[in-house]
Design a protein around this motif. Structure first.
Motif, PDB file in Angstrom:
ATOM      1  N   THR A 199      -3.216  -2.982  -5.536  1.00  5.87           N
ATOM      2  CA  THR A 199      -2.122  -3.782  -4.999  1.00  5.87           C
ATOM      3  C   THR A 199      -1.660  -3.256  -3.647  1.00  5.87           C
ATOM      4  OG1 THR A 199      -1.406  -4.173  -7.279  1.00  5.87           O
ATOM      5  CG2 THR A 199       0.110  -4.793  -5.540  1.00  5.87           C
ATOM      6  N   VAL A 200      -1.615  -1.932  -3.505  1.00  4.33           N
ATOM      7  CA  VAL A 200      -1.261  -1.346  -2.209  1.00  4.33           C
ATOM      8  C   VAL A 200      -2.281  -1.734  -1.150  1.00  4.33           C
ATOM      9  CG1 VAL A 200      -0.996   0.819  -0.938  1.00  4.33           C
ATOM     10  CG2 VAL A 200       0.036   0.578  -3.194  1.00  4.33           C
ATOM     11  N   ALA A 201      -3.551  -1.728  -1.506  1.00  2.00           N
ATOM     12  CA  ALA A 201      -4.595  -2.124  -0.557  1.00  2.00           C
ATOM     13  C   ALA A 201      -4.378  -3.557  -0.082  1.00  2.00           C
ATOM     14  CB  ALA A 201      -5.973  -1.968  -1.202  1.00  2.00           C
ATOM     15  N   LEU A 202      -4.105  -4.456  -1.012  1.00  4.72           N
ATOM     16  CA  LEU A 202      -3.873  -5.858  -0.651  1.00  4.72           C
ATOM     17  C   LEU A 202      -2.609  -6.007   0.198  1.00  4.72           C
ATOM     18  CD1 LEU A 202      -4.792  -7.604  -4.026  1.00  4.72           C
ATOM     19  CD2 LEU A 202      -6.143  -7.564  -1.915  1.00  4.72           C
ATOM     20  N   ALA A 203      -1.567  -5.241  -0.132  1.00  3.22           N
ATOM     21  CA  ALA A 203      -0.322  -5.326   0.632  1.00  3.22           C
ATOM     22  C   ALA A 203      -0.513  -4.830   2.063  1.00  3.22           C
ATOM     23  CB  ALA A 203       0.771  -4.516  -0.069  1.00  3.22           C
ATOM     24  N   LEU A 204      -1.297  -3.787   2.247  1.00  2.00           N
ATOM     25  CA  LEU A 204      -1.583  -3.288   3.598  1.00  2.00           C
ATOM     26  C   LEU A 204      -2.307  -4.344   4.429  1.00  2.00           C
ATOM     27  CD1 LEU A 204      -2.658   0.354   2.738  1.00  2.00           C
ATOM     28  CD2 LEU A 204      -0.831  -0.256   4.337  1.00  2.00           C
ATOM     29  N   LEU A 205      -3.288  -4.984   3.832  1.00  2.00           N
ATOM     30  CA  LEU A 205      -4.021  -6.036   4.547  1.00  2.00           C
ATOM     31  C   LEU A 205      -3.121  -7.240   4.799  1.00  2.00           C
ATOM     32  CD1 LEU A 205      -7.480  -5.818   2.748  1.00  2.00           C
ATOM     33  CD2 LEU A 205      -6.772  -4.793   4.922  1.00  2.00           C
ATOM     34  N   GLY A 206      -2.140  -7.464   3.900  1.00  2.00           N
ATOM     35  CA  GLY A 206      -1.177  -8.533   4.120  1.00  2.00           C
ATOM     36  C   GLY A 206      -0.315  -8.284   5.339  1.00  2.00           C
TER      37      GLY A 206
END
Length: 432
Positions: free
Chosen positions: A306-313
């Motif tokens: 989820t952190v990975a996706l949030a960073l890319l967001g």
């Protein structure tokens, strides 16, 4: 008369439990303002304290470096003085360091390092006190929320305090010694003592031992695998270090990145504060949810993804959507910190194991975390943009997911027998 006695017996432990929990929260609130107050007025430091501007990066790095080298100090002090007194001593040193660095310009850097060492000493003992009192996930959650609340208060109040003191920045920095003294008083008053009854006599469980179960002067260290050889300990340490590395990289460069996206410096600073505030509920709830094994199996590896996706967001979102994107990143990042603290308690067999695992995970973890801002800055300088930096941080978050998966597998971390002597048999309480 008997009913009154029974009521008093019930009320006493409840009051003691409440006092210990209040003391722990107060301690936690004090473990970030020493860092965020200076970060919030970094631009004023050279003029007020006569510091060379080229030393400002060192001023920001010193607390994290102190975290990395002072981890073993907490368990050492706890063994000599008891956990509650050790935390109280650490907060007294913190209060002294806050006053000295603010009032003696030449001691700004050494005082900051000393403050970081005191913070780390107290921080590693918080999980040990929670474990000794058999605290629930709410205990860990309230403590981790205290960390975030202290960080937000330090960053948000330093400039209003400076104005309240007539523009005197040293006073605005030194005044944070007052809550540190209050925390020292509360934790010393409560003693951090366990509020639950000891284990039934005649049995040996992690963290307790009964009189007569060992011979005089003997230890059972040979029965315990050293901490450095326990794979669960390394997995918890990796999880703590990776989430901390991401946190410091994000907080160091997020405002700079947002300015490059067209936001004003004031709006970028406000979004950085929003990053901390948005995560407060998550830092409270993550340890509570982690206390449920079925949720923990999903939460530990899932947070990394989820952190990975949030960073890319945050990387992909246009300027008008950054409030939402940064808020989501703050939630999942703070949840990761809450889970990291919870894993120290959940994956340790007893209070002493929690203290040793806390020292290992936070000491080595913060040493690793100190590389986060440096790595992010180097990637930005080498590429001239932020895409590579964010993708590398997202890849690190995927590794974090793997560490979370491994941290919840395998045996509990245990060093209890290695710490037990005849004195412990006579007095089984690990917190004096």
């Amino acid at each position: 008369m008997l009913e009154k006695r029974q009521a008093g017996a019930v009320l006493g432990p409840r009051l003691r439990t409440g006092l210990v929990l209040l003391a722990l929260v107060m301690v936690s609130v004090n473990l970030r303002p020493a860092i965020t107050t200076v970060a919030g007025v970094m631009g004023q430091v050279p003029g007020v304290f006569g510091v060379d501007p080229t030393l400002l990066p060192l001023l920001g790095t010193l607390p994290v470096l102190a975290f990395g080298v002072s981890g073993p100090m907490g368990p050492w002090l706890a063994r000599r003085f008891g956990t509650g007194r050790a935390v109280a001593v650490a907060l007294l040193v913190l209060a002294a360091a806050l006053v000295v660095r603010a009032t003696v310009p030449a001691l700004l850097l050494p005082g900051t390092f000393l403050a970081g060492s005191a913070i780390m000493t107290a921080s590693v003992l918080v999980p040990q006190i929670v474990k000794a009192n058999r605290g629930t996930g709410w205990w860990t959650g309230l403590c981790t929320m205290g960390f975030g609340l202290g960080a937000a208060l330090g960053a948000g109040l330093v400039q209003p305090l400076e104005q309240a003191f007539g523009g005197n920045l040293p006073s605005a920095l030194a005044v944070w010694a007052v809550p540190a003294l209050m925390g020292a008083f509360l934790i010393h008053r409560s003693g951090g003592r366990p509020t639950t009854a000891p284990t039934t006599a005649g049995t040996i469980t992690p963290g307790t031992i009964t009189p007569g179960s060992i011979t005089a002067g003997s230890t059972t260290a040979e029965e315990v695998t050293p901490l450095r050889k326990q794979r669960t300990a390394w997995a918890v340490t990796a999880f703590f270090g990776l989430q901390a590395m991401l946190y410091f990289a994000i907080t160091s460069w997020l405002a700079v990145y947002l300015v490059s996206r067209g936001l004003s410096p004031a709006d970028s600073a406000a979004l950085l504060a929003w990053f901390s505030l948005a995560g407060l509920p998550a830092s409270l709830l993550a340890p509570v949810l982690a206390s449920r094994p079925a949720i923990l199996r999903i939460l530990a590896p899932g947070l990394g993804m989820t952190v990975a996706l949030a960073l890319l967001g945050v990387l992909a979102a246009p300027a008008e959507l950054q409030f939402t994107a940064v808020g989501i990143l703050g939630v999942v990042q703070s949840a990761g910190f809450g889970l990291a603290m919870a894993l120290v308690v959940i994956r340790s067999a007893g209070p002493q194991s929690a203290g040793r695992l806390s020292a290992m995970s936070q000491g080595l973890g913060f040493a690793l975390a100190s590389l986060g801002p440096l790595l992010a800055g180097m990637l930005h300088a080498m590429t001239g943009g932020w895409e590579v930096t964010f993708w590398v941080l997202a890849a690190e978050a995927v590794v974090l997911a793997g560490a979370g998966f491994l941290a919840i597998r395998g045996p509990l971390v245990s060093v209890e027998s290695a710490e037990i002597s005849q004195q412990d048999a006579v007095n089984p309480s690990p917190v004096r």
